[in-house]
Design a protein around this motif. Sequence first.
Motif, PDB file in Angstrom:
ATOM      1  N   GLY A   1       0.815  -1.207   0.000  1.00  0.00           N
ATOM      2  CA  GLY A   1       0.000   0.000   0.000  1.00  0.00           C
ATOM      3  C   GLY A   1       0.845   1.251   0.000  1.00  0.00           C
ATOM      4  O   GLY A   1       2.042   1.205   0.327  1.00  0.00           O
ATOM      5  N   TYR A   2       0.195   2.368  -0.352  1.00  0.00           N
ATOM      6  CA  TYR A   2       0.929   3.619  -0.486  1.00  0.00           C
ATOM      7  C   TYR A   2       0.301   4.760   0.304  1.00  0.00           C
ATOM      8  O   TYR A   2       0.777   5.890   0.234  1.00  0.00           O
ATOM      9  CB  TYR A   2       1.006   4.015  -1.964  1.00  0.00           C
ATOM     10  CG  TYR A   2       1.720   2.982  -2.806  1.00  0.00           C
ATOM     11  CD1 TYR A   2       3.114   2.961  -2.881  1.00  0.00           C
ATOM     12  CD2 TYR A   2       1.009   2.013  -3.489  1.00  0.00           C
ATOM     13  CE1 TYR A   2       3.780   2.000  -3.635  1.00  0.00           C
ATOM     14  CE2 TYR A   2       1.662   1.048  -4.255  1.00  0.00           C
ATOM     15  CZ  TYR A   2       3.038   1.047  -4.327  1.00  0.00           C
ATOM     16  OH  TYR A   2       3.694   0.087  -5.066  1.00  0.00           O
ATOM     17  N   ASP A   3      -0.757   4.478   1.065  1.00  0.00           N
ATOM     18  CA  ASP A   3      -1.359   5.535   1.878  1.00  0.00           C
ATOM     19  C   ASP A   3      -0.474   5.807   3.082  1.00  0.00           C
ATOM     20  O   ASP A   3       0.420   5.022   3.437  1.00  0.00           O
ATOM     21  CB  ASP A   3      -2.772   5.129   2.325  1.00  0.00           C
ATOM     22  CG  ASP A   3      -2.768   3.834   3.128  1.00  0.00           C
ATOM     23  OD1 ASP A   3      -2.656   3.888   4.356  1.00  0.00           O
ATOM     24  OD2 ASP A   3      -2.825   2.744   2.490  1.00  0.00           O
TER      25      ASP A   3
ATOM     26  N   THR B   1      -0.221   3.083   5.857  1.00  0.00           N
ATOM     27  CA  THR B   1       0.554   1.900   5.470  1.00  0.00           C
ATOM     28  C   THR B   1       2.044   2.233   5.445  1.00  0.00           C
ATOM     29  O   THR B   1       2.878   1.438   5.887  1.00  0.00           O
ATOM     30  CB  THR B   1       0.105   1.382   4.101  1.00  0.00           C
ATOM     31  OG1 THR B   1      -1.284   1.057   4.155  1.00  0.00           O
ATOM     32  CG2 THR B   1       0.890   0.138   3.707  1.00  0.00           C
ATOM     33  N   LYS B   2       2.383   3.391   4.924  1.00  0.00           N
ATOM     34  CA  LYS B   2       3.792   3.790   4.890  1.00  0.00           C
ATOM     35  C   LYS B   2       4.377   3.883   6.295  1.00  0.00           C
ATOM     36  O   LYS B   2       5.527   3.484   6.532  1.00  0.00           O
ATOM     37  CB  LYS B   2       3.941   5.123   4.160  1.00  0.00           C
ATOM     38  CG  LYS B   2       3.707   5.032   2.655  1.00  0.00           C
ATOM     39  CD  LYS B   2       3.904   6.395   2.007  1.00  0.00           C
ATOM     40  CE  LYS B   2       3.711   6.316   0.495  1.00  0.00           C
ATOM     41  NZ  LYS B   2       3.872   7.644  -0.142  1.00  0.00           N
ATOM     42  N   ALA B   3       3.599   4.395   7.232  1.00  0.00           N
ATOM     43  CA  ALA B   3       4.068   4.489   8.616  1.00  0.00           C
ATOM     44  C   ALA B   3       4.281   3.091   9.198  1.00  0.00           C
ATOM     45  O   ALA B   3       5.248   2.850   9.933  1.00  0.00           O
ATOM     46  CB  ALA B   3       3.067   5.269   9.464  1.00  0.00           C
ATOM     47  N   GLU B   4       3.373   2.167   8.858  1.00  0.00           N
ATOM     48  CA  GLU B   4       3.516   0.800   9.340  1.00  0.00           C
ATOM     49  C   GLU B   4       4.723   0.111   8.703  1.00  0.00           C
ATOM     50  O   GLU B   4       5.444  -0.641   9.368  1.00  0.00           O
ATOM     51  CB  GLU B   4       2.229   0.012   9.042  1.00  0.00           C
ATOM     52  CG  GLU B   4       2.209  -1.408   9.568  1.00  0.00           C
ATOM     53  CD  GLU B   4       2.157  -1.498  11.100  1.00  0.00           C
ATOM     54  OE1 GLU B   4       2.036  -2.619  11.613  1.00  0.00           O
ATOM     55  OE2 GLU B   4       2.257  -0.451  11.780  1.00  0.00           O
TER      56      GLU B   4
ATOM     57  N   LEU C   1       7.778  -1.519  10.813  1.00  0.00           N
ATOM     58  CA  LEU C   1       8.123  -2.928  10.691  1.00  0.00           C
ATOM     59  C   LEU C   1       9.559  -3.132  10.201  1.00  0.00           C
ATOM     60  O   LEU C   1      10.229  -4.075  10.617  1.00  0.00           O
ATOM     61  CB  LEU C   1       7.140  -3.625   9.743  1.00  0.00           C
ATOM     62  CG  LEU C   1       5.708  -3.749  10.277  1.00  0.00           C
ATOM     63  CD1 LEU C   1       4.769  -4.254   9.183  1.00  0.00           C
ATOM     64  CD2 LEU C   1       5.655  -4.672  11.490  1.00  0.00           C
ATOM     65  N   THR C   2      10.016  -2.262   9.317  1.00  0.00           N
ATOM     66  CA  THR C   2      11.407  -2.396   8.876  1.00  0.00           C
ATOM     67  C   THR C   2      12.375  -1.931   9.962  1.00  0.00           C
ATOM     68  O   THR C   2      13.526  -2.367   9.986  1.00  0.00           O
ATOM     69  CB  THR C   2      11.652  -1.612   7.573  1.00  0.00           C
ATOM     70  OG1 THR C   2      11.168  -0.259   7.706  1.00  0.00           O
ATOM     71  CG2 THR C   2      10.945  -2.281   6.409  1.00  0.00           C
ATOM     72  N   ARG C   3      11.937  -1.075  10.852  1.00  0.00           N
ATOM     73  CA  ARG C   3      12.759  -0.718  12.026  1.00  0.00           C
ATOM     74  C   ARG C   3      12.970  -1.966  12.887  1.00  0.00           C
ATOM     75  O   ARG C   3      14.054  -2.182  13.436  1.00  0.00           O
ATOM     76  CB  ARG C   3      12.063   0.381  12.831  1.00  0.00           C
ATOM     77  CG  ARG C   3      12.668   0.652  14.203  1.00  0.00           C
ATOM     78  CD  ARG C   3      13.957   1.421  14.124  1.00  0.00           C
ATOM     79  NE  ARG C   3      14.571   1.556  15.443  1.00  0.00           N
ATOM     80  CZ  ARG C   3      15.379   2.537  15.793  1.00  0.00           C
ATOM     81  NH1 ARG C   3      15.665   3.506  14.931  1.00  0.00           N
ATOM     82  NH2 ARG C   3      15.918   2.575  16.989  1.00  0.00           N
ATOM     83  N   CYS C   4      11.941  -2.796  12.971  1.00  0.00           N
ATOM     84  CA  CYS C   4      12.061  -4.060  13.703  1.00  0.00           C
ATOM     85  C   CYS C   4      13.165  -4.923  13.090  1.00  0.00           C
ATOM     86  O   CYS C   4      13.965  -5.535  13.812  1.00  0.00           O
ATOM     87  CB  CYS C   4      10.724  -4.800  13.675  1.00  0.00           C
ATOM     88  SG  CYS C   4      10.744  -6.436  14.420  1.00  0.00           S
TER      89      CYS C   4
END
Length: 312
Positions: free
Chosen positions: A134-136, A139-142, A146-149
């Motif tokens: 997603g691009y909203d 979704t970008k914040a999520e 998740l990639t910080r994890c």
Amino acid sequence: MDGLRFVRGDHLSVGEGVFLPSADIIGLIWKHLTEATPKTLRAYTPDLLKSDFFYIYDEAHSLYGLFVSVGSSASLPTWGSQKDFFGPHIANGISFLADGCDCMEITGQRLATEVFAAHDFAAGPALIGRYPTGYDDATKAEQLRLTRCAAEIIWQWAERERVAVETSRIFLSHKGVNKALVEKIEHALRDLGLRPWLDKYDLPVGDALVRGVDDAFSECSAAVFFISGDYVDAGVIANEVERAAHERALRPEGFKIIPLVLSQHGGDDTKVPKPLATLKWETVADIDILPTILKSLPASVQSQIRWHPPKR
């Protein structure tokens, strides 16, 4: 593997007709590693622009796996990907992430071992995580969270590497009459990327010898005792033997004592210090000294062996 693509270059974007699907996963992880890696871990954290890596991604299940090498096997890094890896396994009832788990480390597990072996990559950190499409903005914040994890898992791996390296010196105990031989061994170990401790090079001028030895052992993961006909269990050597035995008791899995009886220099079983007599020792000719040391080192130190041509 179906869908496998390799690209060599210094960027993570589309180039020369080669496409890495869902490269934004790697891009975001790289962003975290570039902007937020703790200073103490910078030397140990893989750079995704310079390291070989392989990743798998399944858009239908919003899952990905990342396998990062500890370096590049060629002058330019190799990057590979495979799409739709997870689907067939999930259809067969295999669960990769538990409910509520955003990502998990799989370093050393079967999947990671097979991927690194299949592509002849030097094994580094490996993980599985979630990554929604997603691009909203939500979704970008999520995706960023998740990639910080994932980045945090790589930092945890890097911290283990830091501890392993900083406690991986190899103490070389010897009599002065054997120093020329031991210096050759010291040079050979350094050429292999290892970090020996030898008083001639590592004891600062003016430091008390006994105190210097005590301090050195906290940085070591092994102590090699070169037992020749001149080796006497007294004075400084007695302190080294005692300190090594103490360290082995504190770290039974992380510290090795390696007694070597030097057959070409008058060494025999009677010269083995009593505190070491309960351990297995090797009687070696000069040509066998280095191979015997290498095979006796802790696994964490053996994994650091890299050939570094001498600069002499």
